[in-house]
Design a protein around this motif. Structure first.
Motif, PDB file in Angstrom:
ATOM      1  N   ALA A 415     -16.892  -2.485   9.461  1.00  0.00           N
ATOM      2  CA  ALA A 415     -16.072  -1.992  10.567  1.00  0.00           C
ATOM      3  C   ALA A 415     -14.602  -1.994  10.156  1.00  0.00           C
ATOM      4  CB  ALA A 415     -16.274  -2.868  11.798  1.00  0.00           C
ATOM      5  N   ASP A 416     -13.831  -1.118  10.731  1.00  0.00           N
ATOM      6  CA  ASP A 416     -12.435  -0.937  10.359  1.00  0.00           C
ATOM      7  C   ASP A 416     -11.616  -2.164  10.769  1.00  0.00           C
ATOM      8  OD1 ASP A 416      -9.792  -0.094   9.986  1.00  0.00           O
ATOM      9  OD2 ASP A 416     -10.297   1.984  10.449  1.00  0.00           O
ATOM     10  N   VAL A 417     -11.172  -2.928   9.773  1.00  0.00           N
ATOM     11  CA  VAL A 417     -10.377  -4.125  10.049  1.00  0.00           C
ATOM     12  C   VAL A 417      -9.050  -3.752  10.686  1.00  0.00           C
ATOM     13  CG1 VAL A 417      -9.179  -6.080   8.979  1.00  0.00           C
ATOM     14  CG2 VAL A 417     -11.490  -5.468   8.231  1.00  0.00           C
ATOM     15  N   ASP A 418      -8.486  -2.616  10.264  1.00  0.00           N
ATOM     16  CA  ASP A 418      -7.209  -2.187  10.841  1.00  0.00           C
ATOM     17  C   ASP A 418      -7.296  -2.004  12.350  1.00  0.00           C
ATOM     18  OD1 ASP A 418      -5.054  -2.157   9.163  1.00  0.00           O
ATOM     19  OD2 ASP A 418      -5.500  -0.208   8.296  1.00  0.00           O
ATOM     20  N   VAL A 419      -8.412  -1.455  12.813  1.00  0.00           N
ATOM     21  CA  VAL A 419      -8.597  -1.251  14.256  1.00  0.00           C
ATOM     22  C   VAL A 419      -8.643  -2.604  14.972  1.00  0.00           C
ATOM     23  CG1 VAL A 419     -10.155  -0.373  16.035  1.00  0.00           C
ATOM     24  CG2 VAL A 419      -9.753   0.958  13.952  1.00  0.00           C
ATOM     25  N   ALA A 420      -9.388  -3.547  14.410  1.00  0.00           N
ATOM     26  CA  ALA A 420      -9.476  -4.876  15.016  1.00  0.00           C
ATOM     27  C   ALA A 420      -8.109  -5.558  15.020  1.00  0.00           C
ATOM     28  CB  ALA A 420     -10.494  -5.725  14.255  1.00  0.00           C
ATOM     29  N   LEU A 421      -7.377  -5.459  13.916  1.00  0.00           N
ATOM     30  CA  LEU A 421      -6.047  -6.069  13.844  1.00  0.00           C
ATOM     31  C   LEU A 421      -5.118  -5.456  14.893  1.00  0.00           C
ATOM     32  CD1 LEU A 421      -5.534  -6.225   9.964  1.00  0.00           C
ATOM     33  CD2 LEU A 421      -5.967  -8.154  11.500  1.00  0.00           C
ATOM     34  N   HIS A 422      -5.171  -4.144  15.027  1.00  0.00           N
ATOM     35  CA  HIS A 422      -4.296  -3.474  15.998  1.00  0.00           C
ATOM     36  C   HIS A 422      -4.664  -3.877  17.420  1.00  0.00           C
ATOM     37  CE1 HIS A 422      -3.005  -0.195  18.683  1.00  0.00           C
ATOM     38  NE2 HIS A 422      -1.938  -0.142  17.879  1.00  0.00           N
ATOM     39  N   ASP A 423      -5.970  -3.907  17.727  1.00  0.00           N
ATOM     40  CA  ASP A 423      -6.409  -4.215  19.082  1.00  0.00           C
ATOM     41  C   ASP A 423      -6.106  -5.651  19.478  1.00  0.00           C
ATOM     42  OD1 ASP A 423      -7.350  -1.653  19.246  1.00  0.00           O
ATOM     43  OD2 ASP A 423      -9.474  -2.187  19.046  1.00  0.00           O
ATOM     44  N   VAL A 424      -6.245  -6.589  18.534  1.00  0.00           N
ATOM     45  CA  VAL A 424      -6.101  -8.008  18.867  1.00  0.00           C
ATOM     46  C   VAL A 424      -4.686  -8.514  18.613  1.00  0.00           C
ATOM     47  CG1 VAL A 424      -6.927 -10.347  18.378  1.00  0.00           C
ATOM     48  CG2 VAL A 424      -8.545  -8.428  18.380  1.00  0.00           C
ATOM     49  N   LEU A 425      -4.100  -8.139  17.476  1.00  0.00           N
ATOM     50  CA  LEU A 425      -2.798  -8.687  17.088  1.00  0.00           C
ATOM     51  C   LEU A 425      -1.650  -7.696  17.252  1.00  0.00           C
ATOM     52  CD1 LEU A 425      -3.815 -10.529  13.776  1.00  0.00           C
ATOM     53  CD2 LEU A 425      -3.931 -11.377  16.140  1.00  0.00           C
ATOM     54  N   GLY A 426      -1.959  -6.416  17.371  1.00  0.00           N
ATOM     55  CA  GLY A 426      -0.909  -5.414  17.485  1.00  0.00           C
ATOM     56  C   GLY A 426      -0.237  -5.075  16.175  1.00  0.00           C
ATOM     57  N   VAL A 427      -0.910  -5.349  15.039  1.00  0.00           N
ATOM     58  CA  VAL A 427      -0.376  -5.011  13.717  1.00  0.00           C
ATOM     59  C   VAL A 427      -1.469  -4.351  12.901  1.00  0.00           C
ATOM     60  CG1 VAL A 427       1.260  -6.942  13.734  1.00  0.00           C
ATOM     61  CG2 VAL A 427      -1.005  -7.252  12.694  1.00  0.00           C
ATOM     62  N   ASP A 428      -1.057  -3.625  11.839  1.00  0.00           N
ATOM     63  CA  ASP A 428      -2.048  -3.123  10.902  1.00  0.00           C
ATOM     64  C   ASP A 428      -2.136  -4.078   9.715  1.00  0.00           C
ATOM     65  OD1 ASP A 428       0.285  -2.658   9.464  1.00  0.00           O
ATOM     66  OD2 ASP A 428       0.160  -0.468   9.607  1.00  0.00           O
ATOM     67  N   LYS A 429      -2.962  -3.736   8.715  1.00  0.00           N
ATOM     68  CA  LYS A 429      -3.151  -4.650   7.591  1.00  0.00           C
ATOM     69  C   LYS A 429      -1.855  -4.878   6.833  1.00  0.00           C
ATOM     70  CE  LYS A 429      -5.479  -3.699   3.729  1.00  0.00           C
ATOM     71  NZ  LYS A 429      -6.573  -3.470   2.759  1.00  0.00           N
ATOM     72  N   ALA A 430      -1.072  -3.835   6.650  1.00  0.00           N
ATOM     73  CA  ALA A 430       0.197  -3.984   5.938  1.00  0.00           C
ATOM     74  C   ALA A 430       1.127  -4.935   6.688  1.00  0.00           C
ATOM     75  CB  ALA A 430       0.861  -2.618   5.753  1.00  0.00           C
ATOM     76  N   LEU A 432       0.155  -7.281   8.748  1.00  0.00           N
ATOM     77  CA  LEU A 432      -0.426  -8.628   8.649  1.00  0.00           C
ATOM     78  C   LEU A 432      -0.035  -9.281   7.334  1.00  0.00           C
ATOM     79  CD1 LEU A 432      -2.483 -10.688   9.934  1.00  0.00           C
ATOM     80  CD2 LEU A 432      -4.192  -9.651   8.427  1.00  0.00           C
ATOM     81  N   VAL A 433      -0.167  -8.552   6.228  1.00  0.00           N
ATOM     82  CA  VAL A 433       0.147  -9.104   4.907  1.00  0.00           C
ATOM     83  C   VAL A 433       1.630  -9.447   4.812  1.00  0.00           C
ATOM     84  CG1 VAL A 433       0.248  -8.605   2.429  1.00  0.00           C
ATOM     85  CG2 VAL A 433      -1.797  -7.985   3.745  1.00  0.00           C
ATOM     86  N   ALA A 434       2.482  -8.583   5.341  1.00  0.00           N
ATOM     87  CA  ALA A 434       3.923  -8.855   5.283  1.00  0.00           C
ATOM     88  C   ALA A 434       4.275 -10.112   6.085  1.00  0.00           C
ATOM     89  CB  ALA A 434       4.698  -7.648   5.824  1.00  0.00           C
ATOM     90  N   GLY A 435       3.698 -10.251   7.257  1.00  0.00           N
ATOM     91  CA  GLY A 435       3.946 -11.447   8.047  1.00  0.00           C
ATOM     92  C   GLY A 435       3.410 -12.696   7.386  1.00  0.00           C
ATOM     93  N   TRP A 436       2.244 -12.582   6.751  1.00  0.00           N
ATOM     94  CA  TRP A 436       1.632 -13.701   6.021  1.00  0.00           C
ATOM     95  C   TRP A 436       2.530 -14.137   4.863  1.00  0.00           C
ATOM     96  CZ3 TRP A 436      -2.818 -12.526   2.137  1.00  0.00           C
ATOM     97  CH2 TRP A 436      -3.338 -13.712   1.592  1.00  0.00           C
TER      98      TRP A 436
END
Length: 444
Positions: A415-430, A432-436
């Motif tokens: 499943a598309d992780v980007d969609v889950a990240l956007h829906d739950v955290l409001g960010v995309d993978k990029a 997320l990585v930058a914040g990490w």
């Protein structure tokens, strides 16, 4: 080696090199199989059954044979639950080998302290293994499919099923259990097949061990309640809230519980299950299996992290679809394991800390293959997963981390992780990585 390095070395042996320990293994039987109707049905392809019944004289009619074997196994199960040694041994063929008779006697005695709520057998007369006529001296031999159903009291909500490679022999009009090794089927072995079992009960679970491992079992039992509470403090979805921990006494016993293909030398603990139903979010036969050779040498803090890590997998297993992102599965379990441990990221995730200090923090989420690697690569994958989930919890909230787990680990795989990240955290993978990366620079 310094004290800190020695401590981290044991932590790595326990956590980072658990290999597939976090992906709860399905052992002992396939995830699907014949239901109760098929297991208890009378008759079936009589030609196969008659060919499998070998020996002297005319074979017993199929319906009669099945009824007599079911009665024998019912008597055997009743004897276990009521601790009737004579009745149990009466089901064993007097003509069986001395080794088998002794093993059956020892197994019954070894079960004495195991709290059981269920012990029964299912027979499948349609799944018969052919037995050579001279495999065992008897008037008739029969080897149908047999499953042992057992449940640990106050731990197992539903019984778990294990395959038994039983061979039954008829002498005159009476049937007996003659062997569990003479057919081509494998017989599952429980702790009671390897020696006397000690059972340490706590409010939140049960530790099954052997007398030689009593000290380790006692340490685990003292941890059990607080470790389950630590999982409950994070995981807010329904689960049984009780855990069974097995402490084997040998490599053979460890492999019997986790599978012969597992690299047991490199693990400290594994969470296993027999059946998982993701639609009902339930799992049957879940156990935490400790490797005493590694776990016994751990300081309290390391053992606590290991137990909480594996208990998290047990709590979340019914919500976890196989093949989903390992960084979420293992990172979440490590987050719960390390939470409130007092172990800082710089110590527990030393490989990531080294990258940050060198100015080369991670630039992508760890891949699933990294968790099946060896050496420093697998260590780094676990470190990255833990620090990533810690970043999510510290930045977006612990509830957001659990919600993201349910979205990603709940599948479907791919499943598309980007969609889950956007829906739950409001960010995309990029994002997320930058914040990490920023989180790592500030916290390591």
């Amino acid at each position: 080696m310094t004290g800190a390095a020695r401590f981290r070395a044991w932590l790595v042996a326990a956590i980072a090199v658990t290999l597939l320990g976090g992906v709860v293994l399905l052992v002992g039987q396939p995830t699907t199989g014949p239901g109760p109707a098929a297991q208890h049905s009378i008759g079936g392809p009589t030609g196969l059954a008659d060919r499998a019944a070998t020996g002297q004289g005319a074979p017993t009619p199929p319906e009669t044979r099945l009824t007599e074997i079911q009665t024998l196994l019912r008597d055997r199960a009743t004897a276990v639950l009521h601790r009737d040694r004579a009745a149990f041994l009466a089901t064993v063929d007097p003509s069986a080998s001395q080794q088998f008779r002794d093993a059956q006697t020892a197994m019954f005695d070894n079960l004495a302290n195991v709290p059981l709520s269920v012990w029964s057998y299912d027979v499948d007369p349609t799944d018969v293994t052919a037995v050579p006529a001279k495999a065992f001296p008897a008037d008739e031999l029969w080897a149908p499919g047999v499953q042992l159903d057992y449940a640990l009291d106050a731990v197992d909500r539903d019984p778990t099923s294990k395959p038994m490679g039983y061979l039954f022999a008829r002498h005159g009009a009476k049937w007996y259990l003659a062997s569990d090794t003479l057919t081509t089927r494998q017989t599952w072995r429980g702790p009671w097949d390897f020696g006397p079992v000690t059972a340490l009960r706590t409010t939140s679970g049960l530790v099954l061990a052997h007398p030689d491992n009593n000290d380790l079992a006692t340490r685990i039992s003292r941890e059990l309640d607080s470790d389950v509470a630590a999982v409950n403090a994070v995981w807010d979805q329904p689960w049984p809230h009780e855990v069974a921990v097995l402490v084997p006494d040998s490599e053979d016993e460890l492999k019997a519980f986790v599978g012969p293909e597992f690299a047991v030398d490199s693990i400290a603990a594994v969470a296993v299950a027999d059946r998982v139903d993701n639609s009902s979010h339930t799992a049957v036969g879940q156990r935490v299996v400790l490797n005493p050779d590694n776990a016994d040498k751990m300081p309290v803090a390391s053992l606590r992290v290991v137990l909480r890590h594996e208990m998290t997998h047990i709590a979340a297993r019914g919500y976890t679809v196989d093949g989903t992102a390992m960084w979420m599965l293992e990172g979440f379990a490590n987050y719960v394991g390390y939470r409130d441990s007092g172990i800082p990221l710089s110590l527990g995730a030393a490989d990531v800390a080294d990258l940050v200090k060198d100015g080369t923090p991670p630039t992508d989420l760890p891949a699933n293959g990294d968790f099946a690697a060896s050496g420093e690569k697998i260590n780094l994958a676990y470190d990255e997963a833990w620090t990533l989930t810690s970043f999510i919890a510290d930045t977006f909230g612990q509830h957001a981390l659990v919600t993201l787990y349910l979205r990603i680990a709940g599948g479907p795989p791919g499943a598309d992780v980007d969609v889950a990240l956007h829906d739950v955290l409001g960010v995309d993978k990029a994002g997320l990585v930058a914040g990490w990366q920023d989180y790592l620079r500030r916290n390591i």
